[in-house]
Write an enzyme that holds these catalytic residues in place. Sequence first.
Site, PDB file in Angstrom:
ATOM      1  N   ASN A 113       4.562  50.535 -55.620  1.00 62.58           N
ATOM      2  CA  ASN A 113       3.210  50.267 -56.126  1.00 62.58           C
ATOM      3  C   ASN A 113       2.377  51.526 -56.350  1.00 62.58           C
ATOM      4  O   ASN A 113       1.790  51.712 -57.412  1.00 62.58           O
ATOM      5  CB  ASN A 113       2.479  49.381 -55.115  1.00 62.58           C
ATOM      6  CG  ASN A 113       2.449  47.948 -55.595  1.00 62.58           C
ATOM      7  OD1 ASN A 113       2.167  47.721 -56.777  1.00 62.58           O
ATOM      8  ND2 ASN A 113       2.745  47.019 -54.729  1.00 62.58           N
ATOM      9  N   ASP A 143      10.405  46.814 -49.845  1.00 58.18           N
ATOM     10  CA  ASP A 143       9.434  45.751 -49.559  1.00 58.18           C
ATOM     11  C   ASP A 143       9.471  44.610 -50.565  1.00 58.18           C
ATOM     12  O   ASP A 143       8.975  43.524 -50.291  1.00 58.18           O
ATOM     13  CB  ASP A 143       8.024  46.335 -49.514  1.00 58.18           C
ATOM     14  CG  ASP A 143       7.844  47.286 -48.350  1.00 58.18           C
ATOM     15  OD1 ASP A 143       8.358  46.972 -47.270  1.00 58.18           O
ATOM     16  OD2 ASP A 143       7.204  48.337 -48.522  1.00 58.18           O
ATOM     17  N   ARG A 189       4.285  44.942 -44.487  1.00 50.85           N
ATOM     18  CA  ARG A 189       2.892  44.952 -44.065  1.00 50.85           C
ATOM     19  C   ARG A 189       2.188  43.651 -44.448  1.00 50.85           C
ATOM     20  O   ARG A 189       1.601  42.981 -43.616  1.00 50.85           O
ATOM     21  CB  ARG A 189       2.217  46.134 -44.744  1.00 50.85           C
ATOM     22  CG  ARG A 189       0.886  46.533 -44.251  1.00 50.85           C
ATOM     23  CD  ARG A 189       0.473  47.804 -44.974  1.00 50.85           C
ATOM     24  NE  ARG A 189       1.399  48.881 -44.658  1.00 50.85           N
ATOM     25  CZ  ARG A 189       1.324  49.637 -43.562  1.00 50.85           C
ATOM     26  NH1 ARG A 189       0.351  49.440 -42.689  1.00 50.85           N
ATOM     27  NH2 ARG A 189       2.201  50.591 -43.347  1.00 50.85           N
ATOM     28  N   LEU A 300      15.851  52.439 -40.129  1.00 59.55           N
ATOM     29  CA  LEU A 300      17.194  52.121 -40.614  1.00 59.55           C
ATOM     30  C   LEU A 300      17.154  51.116 -41.762  1.00 59.55           C
ATOM     31  O   LEU A 300      18.054  51.093 -42.600  1.00 59.55           O
ATOM     32  CB  LEU A 300      18.069  51.582 -39.481  1.00 59.55           C
ATOM     33  CG  LEU A 300      18.909  52.611 -38.725  1.00 59.55           C
ATOM     34  CD1 LEU A 300      19.899  53.293 -39.658  1.00 59.55           C
ATOM     35  CD2 LEU A 300      18.088  53.672 -38.038  1.00 59.55           C
ATOM     36  N   GLN A 301      16.121  50.308 -41.813  1.00 62.39           N
ATOM     37  CA  GLN A 301      15.993  49.341 -42.900  1.00 62.39           C
ATOM     38  C   GLN A 301      15.969  50.009 -44.266  1.00 62.39           C
ATOM     39  O   GLN A 301      16.361  49.421 -45.256  1.00 62.39           O
ATOM     40  CB  GLN A 301      14.719  48.504 -42.729  1.00 62.39           C
ATOM     41  CG  GLN A 301      14.786  47.580 -41.546  1.00 62.39           C
ATOM     42  CD  GLN A 301      13.415  47.060 -41.139  1.00 62.39           C
ATOM     43  OE1 GLN A 301      12.950  46.044 -41.632  1.00 62.39           O
ATOM     44  NE2 GLN A 301      12.754  47.765 -40.256  1.00 62.39           N
ATOM     45  N   ARG A 302      15.471  51.229 -44.299  1.00 64.17           N
ATOM     46  CA  ARG A 302      15.379  51.892 -45.597  1.00 64.17           C
ATOM     47  C   ARG A 302      16.415  52.996 -45.774  1.00 64.17           C
ATOM     48  O   ARG A 302      16.503  53.575 -46.851  1.00 64.17           O
ATOM     49  CB  ARG A 302      13.963  52.445 -45.813  1.00 64.17           C
ATOM     50  CG  ARG A 302      13.629  53.629 -44.929  1.00 64.17           C
ATOM     51  CD  ARG A 302      12.183  54.054 -45.127  1.00 64.17           C
ATOM     52  NE  ARG A 302      11.965  55.382 -44.578  1.00 64.17           N
ATOM     53  CZ  ARG A 302      10.776  55.921 -44.378  1.00 64.17           C
ATOM     54  NH1 ARG A 302       9.684  55.239 -44.681  1.00 64.17           N
ATOM     55  NH2 ARG A 302      10.664  57.136 -43.900  1.00 64.17           N
TER      56      ARG A 302
END
Lengths: 414, 414
Positions: A113, A143, A189, A300-302
């Site tokens: 974004n 996200d 978020r 770790l998610q990214r």
Amino acid sequence: MRGNVIVGQSGGPTAVINSSLVGVFKTAVDRGADKVYGMLNGIQGLLEERYVDLSEHICSELDIELLKRTPSAFLGSCRFKLPEIKDDTKIYDRIFEILDGLHIEYFFYIGGNDSMDTIKKLTDYSLLNGSHIKFMGVPKTIDNDLDVTDHTPGYGSAAKYIGSITKEVIRDGLVYDRQSVSILEIMGRNAGWLTGAAALAKCEDCEGPDMIFLPEIPFDVESFLKKISELHKTKKSIVVAVSEGIRLADGRYVNELASDGPDFVDAFGHKELTGTARYLAGRISSELGSKARAIEFSTLQRCASHIVSRVDITEAFQVGGAAVKAAFEGETGKMIILKRISDDPYICVTDTYDVHKIANVEKKVPREWITPSGDNVMPRFINYIKPLIQAELTPIMVDGLPRHLTLNDLLKKA
Amino acid sequence: MRGNVIVGQSGGPTAVINSSLVGVFKTAVDRGADKVYGMLNGIQGLLEERYVDLSEHICSELDIELLKRTPSAFLGSCRFKLPEIKDDTKIYDRIFEILDGLHIEYFFYIGGNDSMDTIKKLTDYSLLNGSHIKFMGVPKTIDNDLDVTDHTPGYGSAAKYIGSITKEVIRDGLVYDRQSVSILEIMGRNAGWLTGAAALAKCEDCEGPDMIFLPEIPFDVESFLKKISELHKTKKSIVVAVSEGIRLADGRYVNELASDGPDFVDAFGHKELTGTARYLAGRISSELGSKARAIEFSTLQRCASHIVSRVDITEAFQVGGAAVKAAFEGETGKMIILKRISDDPYICVTDTYDVHKIANVEKKVPREWITPSGDNVMPRFINYIKPLIQAELTPIMVDGLPRHLTLNDLLKKA
């Protein structure tokens, strides 16, 4: 002659953001670009004239394959928001001066974004000032909160990672014959796309998480504790996935309730959200007496490149390539979007879309994709994610560990 | 006729503990065992007569392959310490009554320190009471803290996981051009074997962690902060690995310094240690002003079956098989150990060792494997781990996620 190309990466990385970089680089070279520059640390580095000539350094097929499998932004990233044009034209003049100095004709920015806001402003400035440079946005974000596009490259791999480790953690929780609660804290978020991916764990060989709480639905701590205590009547090991961004009805984040709740605010003014699972686990142990554990999936998610979705990494490449094609055909001020034609067989195509209509709009999980009770996701959500996590891209293992490509290696070789 | 066999799993699981179960099962069947029972939730479940006839249910090669790749203890585990024989013979009488009822001739227990104590006590009781049952311990623990054996099955895969994600996290930390510190919290209460594995990340394409703190060396918070601040003079992104069990010179755990330090004590009387990295990250942000992040590797260290070491999973199978062979040849009261013949080429063989000399002894990292300054590990340590993380066992992926075997599936099929 095509002229020169520059590409940058911005915002938080994904496990496949470098596949988009490869998509831009390779397509630009294949279609006749002279030089392909990479800005180091995005627009912020460009302002300090920090860039590298990728076309001089990326030479081998092996480099390309390693780069696709390298986590984090290869060129470095930034969180830098351009001012409104009316407030400060000097910074824009400087950027265009640098771009003109490098004879740039095409500018690509891989990001989410905030990065699309950069593309929007640079396009506006170029139109106001008659610049010939074409600006294109290449979407990425774990996200999945970019508007208009069916989904965002980076999301599929993060979802595959979350689904896989959620399955493993659920199995792990079954190991002892006693009451236990694991609270998985997942990024997101304001949008629950990542947290909802925990539901992927539900399959023939796994019950999946018992509850899933997305930030789209106001969270009530007391009713949560009541539900845990109800669940414990029929099962011992409970696993719950919560978004780091869940909030109370009054708008406060759940993690603000903790006595050690963080006050840290990032460069975009976002509050740090870690601690949600820890707070809830603490309430469970002290009030219900169950052993409760908080597991933060964390960065770790990214960056878990060791388990990525091949569909995702291929699409990441495709959006990069499509951006180059569109820009070379004269488009500007657009972002590449993905349009899903069908779920099964999964068919998805690229298109371009006016970046003005995308920047700064956050796409949330539709209410009807969440169960009426607000504590899980509907099958529609699973059907949406499933095609995005299919197949793997095997890491290139060297001496027991996944091998990556580094910029230093590349520069040394040249 | 060989008679019947029973096997159980105990203590915290590893990613390869089920490969040892397969090793016991398959070797016992191949060598003519009549029935192979599995105790559910170890000795605790056996006392409640909860067991399953594995030989009746595990039929296909696919079951075997899935079981090897299934995280968590397939049969369920327990943390149950048998009383001293002199304090309570009733519980022993009960166990042997159950075993005799099932016509058990051979008893195998897959576990760590506390589980070897169980094998020791059952052997002692069997010798005191003239029982013919043979008792054998099969080593497992991610902690690698069992004495005598060169290393413990389960450690290699945990080390491979830690090395891989440490590399990924280090890459991720480089993404922004700003000061940041990531503190990785790694398991290990008293021994630094797992935390030291973070050093594996140091290779051609990665600098590795900047510092590594093991529980073997007293930790000083002030000098730690000073070192971080020194490091920041030459590099922006700092990554530090700390054991959850690091303590101050006065013996207090670092995580006890946190205002929200946990008082939780587990079934063996061990204190919960999570929060060490969080505490240190908090001190760094508040006193040095760097962005600091705590990353807890958490339970994934013991259940990340999606990335295991093939050397480890093969050795896990071998120790199971070796235990059966030794017991069938008449040995009892022993644990299988691994003896390393050479580092390169890596050669390692199995042997048996008196369990009385192993149980309850914790093996720590030798002082000379840690740097004199105490903030990193020596090359000798890396040479020790490297062979244990080699090669992979690809997960069996179904619909985008790793597939596991469940006990329910197995029972349903029969």
